[in-house]
Design a protein around this motif. Structure first.
Motif, short mmCIF file in Angstrom:
data_model
loop_
_atom_site.label_atom_id
_atom_site.label_comp_id
_atom_site.label_asym_id
_atom_site.label_seq_id
_atom_site.Cartn_x
_atom_site.Cartn_y
_atom_site.Cartn_z
N PRO A 1 0.83 -1.21 0.00
CA PRO A 1 0.00 0.00 0.00
C PRO A 1 0.86 1.26 0.00
N SER A 2 0.39 2.27 -0.68
CA SER A 2 1.10 3.55 -0.73
C SER A 2 0.87 4.33 0.55
N ARG A 3 1.71 5.35 0.75
CA ARG A 3 1.53 6.23 1.90
C ARG A 3 0.14 6.85 1.88
N GLU A 4 -0.30 7.29 0.69
CA GLU A 4 -1.60 7.95 0.58
C GLU A 4 -2.74 6.98 0.89
N THR A 5 -2.58 5.73 0.47
CA THR A 5 -3.62 4.74 0.77
C THR A 5 -3.76 4.54 2.27
N LEU A 6 -2.65 4.41 2.96
CA LEU A 6 -2.70 4.24 4.41
C LEU A 6 -3.31 5.45 5.10
N MET A 7 -2.96 6.63 4.62
CA MET A 7 -3.53 7.85 5.20
C MET A 7 -5.04 7.88 5.02
N HIS A 8 -5.51 7.47 3.83
CA HIS A 8 -6.94 7.50 3.55
C HIS A 8 -7.68 6.42 4.35
N VAL A 9 -7.08 5.23 4.46
CA VAL A 9 -7.74 4.12 5.16
C VAL A 9 -7.89 4.42 6.64
N PHE A 10 -6.84 4.96 7.25
CA PHE A 10 -6.83 5.09 8.71
C PHE A 10 -7.24 6.48 9.20
N TRP A 11 -7.06 7.51 8.39
CA TRP A 11 -7.42 8.87 8.84
C TRP A 11 -8.16 9.60 7.72
N PRO A 12 -9.32 9.05 7.30
CA PRO A 12 -10.02 9.62 6.14
C PRO A 12 -10.54 11.04 6.34
N GLY A 13 -10.80 11.43 7.56
CA GLY A 13 -11.35 12.76 7.80
C GLY A 13 -10.33 13.80 8.15
N SER A 14 -9.05 13.44 8.14
CA SER A 14 -8.00 14.37 8.54
C SER A 14 -7.42 15.10 7.33
N THR A 15 -6.81 16.24 7.60
CA THR A 15 -6.08 16.92 6.55
C THR A 15 -4.86 16.07 6.17
N GLN A 16 -4.28 16.38 5.01
CA GLN A 16 -3.14 15.59 4.54
C GLN A 16 -1.98 15.66 5.53
N ASP A 17 -1.71 16.84 6.04
CA ASP A 17 -0.60 16.99 6.98
C ASP A 17 -0.87 16.22 8.27
N ALA A 18 -2.09 16.33 8.77
CA ALA A 18 -2.43 15.63 10.00
C ALA A 18 -2.39 14.12 9.80
N ALA A 19 -2.89 13.65 8.66
CA ALA A 19 -2.88 12.21 8.38
C ALA A 19 -1.46 11.69 8.23
N ARG A 20 -0.61 12.46 7.57
CA ARG A 20 0.79 12.04 7.42
C ARG A 20 1.48 11.96 8.78
N ASN A 21 1.21 12.94 9.63
CA ASN A 21 1.81 12.93 10.96
C ASN A 21 1.30 11.73 11.77
N SER A 22 0.00 11.47 11.69
CA SER A 22 -0.56 10.33 12.41
C SER A 22 0.02 9.02 11.91
N LEU A 23 0.21 8.92 10.59
CA LEU A 23 0.80 7.71 10.02
C LEU A 23 2.23 7.52 10.52
N ASN A 24 3.00 8.59 10.55
CA ASN A 24 4.38 8.49 11.03
C ASN A 24 4.43 8.06 12.50
N VAL A 25 3.50 8.58 13.29
CA VAL A 25 3.46 8.20 14.71
C VAL A 25 3.12 6.72 14.84
N ALA A 26 2.11 6.27 14.06
CA ALA A 26 1.71 4.86 14.14
C ALA A 26 2.83 3.94 13.65
N LEU A 27 3.50 4.33 12.57
CA LEU A 27 4.61 3.50 12.06
C LEU A 27 5.75 3.45 13.08
N HIS A 28 5.97 4.53 13.76
CA HIS A 28 6.99 4.52 14.82
C HIS A 28 6.60 3.52 15.91
#
Length: 271
Positions: free
Chosen positions: A62-89
């Motif tokens: 899955p792409s970064r954008e796919t993960l952002m959309h699947v897990f944080w669909p209502g967030s802004t792109q910046d917020a979703a990217r930050n949340s993804l980075n936190v979860a991956l950490h």
């Protein structure tokens, strides 16, 4: 970035059987081990859910954008990217409890598992044994089919990510695997019934109608099993349970075949 360190390349050149084995259970309680050692400190269901998504969506990664959309669909792109980075950490931190090797890789804007690590995944094994069971059944190899269905049943420790019921992405695959398990129990019950193993068949039928109360043919099989075991009173009660479920969920009465079976058992006729 992807890790191309000398140690990584040396591991990648090892024979397949000598490479680290990552085993993951996502059916029922979540559990990940590396060479038998459990990974811990997941710190919340989102980290487990994200890693389970990577485990079950490997082709393609899955792409970064796919993960952002699947897990944080209502967030802004910046917020979703930050949340993804936190979860991956969090995922990587949990995996570092068993290895310093980077299990989750990032390559070409996509996330996936280190290809130099062997993967054993319970849902993959569950599907594989179901396929083998169907093939054995079609070939008329009843005993072999029973063994495969029993292995599949043993692998199903619970619904997909059962401890994270509020995650959205597992809803459809959770129901698909749940119904596949119910179907497996039903086929296993049929085979056991055909072999004259009425006690085993009755137990399997009871599990099936618990998971799918409107399977009328399974209710009938259970009624016959109970009758043949000298328990006609249980068969009559089972007919009532069947009728109640059909009316409650579908608004219909039992079929003439079910009613006829009920009358035969009620008259103490052999079935």
């Amino acid at each position: 970035m992807d890790d191309h360190s000398p140690s990584s390349l040396l591991t990648a050149e090892k024979p397949w059987s000598a490479r680290p084995l990552l085993a993951a259970h996502v059916l029922g309680p979540f559990l990940v081990t590396l060479d038998g050692v459990p990974a811990g400190l997941w710190h919340g269901g989102r980290n487990e859910s994200l890693f389970a998504y990577l485990l079950t969506h490997r082709n393609p990664w899955p792409s970064r954008e796919t993960l952002m959309h699947v897990f944080w669909p209502g967030s802004t792109q910046d917020a979703a990217r930050n949340s993804l980075n936190v979860a991956l950490h969090g995922v990587r931190r949990a995996l570092r409890t068993v290895t310093e090797r980077p299990i989750v890789r990032f390559l070409g804007n996509r996330y996936g598992l280190d290809p130099a690590v062997r993967l054993w995944l319970d849902v993959d094994e569950f599907d594989r044994h179901l396929r083998l069971a169907r093939l054995r059944r079609l070939a008329g190899e009843a005993d072999a089919a029973i063994r495969e269905y029993e292995v599949a049943d043993g692998l199903y420790r619970g619904d997909l990510l059962a401890e994270n019921p509020y995650e959205e992405w597992p809803v459809l695959p959770r129901e698909q695997w749940r119904l596949a398990h119910v179907d497996a129990l039903d086929h296993l019950g049929e085979l056991s019934f055909a072999a004259g193993r009425y006690a085993a068949a009755a137990g399997l039928c009871a599990r099936v109608v618990e998971g799918d109360p409107c399977r009328e043919t399974t209710h009938r099989r259970l009624m016959v099993c109970q009758s043949r075991q000298g328990q006609p009173h249980l068969a009559l009660l089972q007919h009532r349970a069947c009728a109640d479920a059909l009316w409650r969920d579908l608004g219909v009465e039992p079929s003439p075949e079910t009613q006829a079976l009920y009358q035969r058992i009620r008259r103490h006729e052999p079935v």
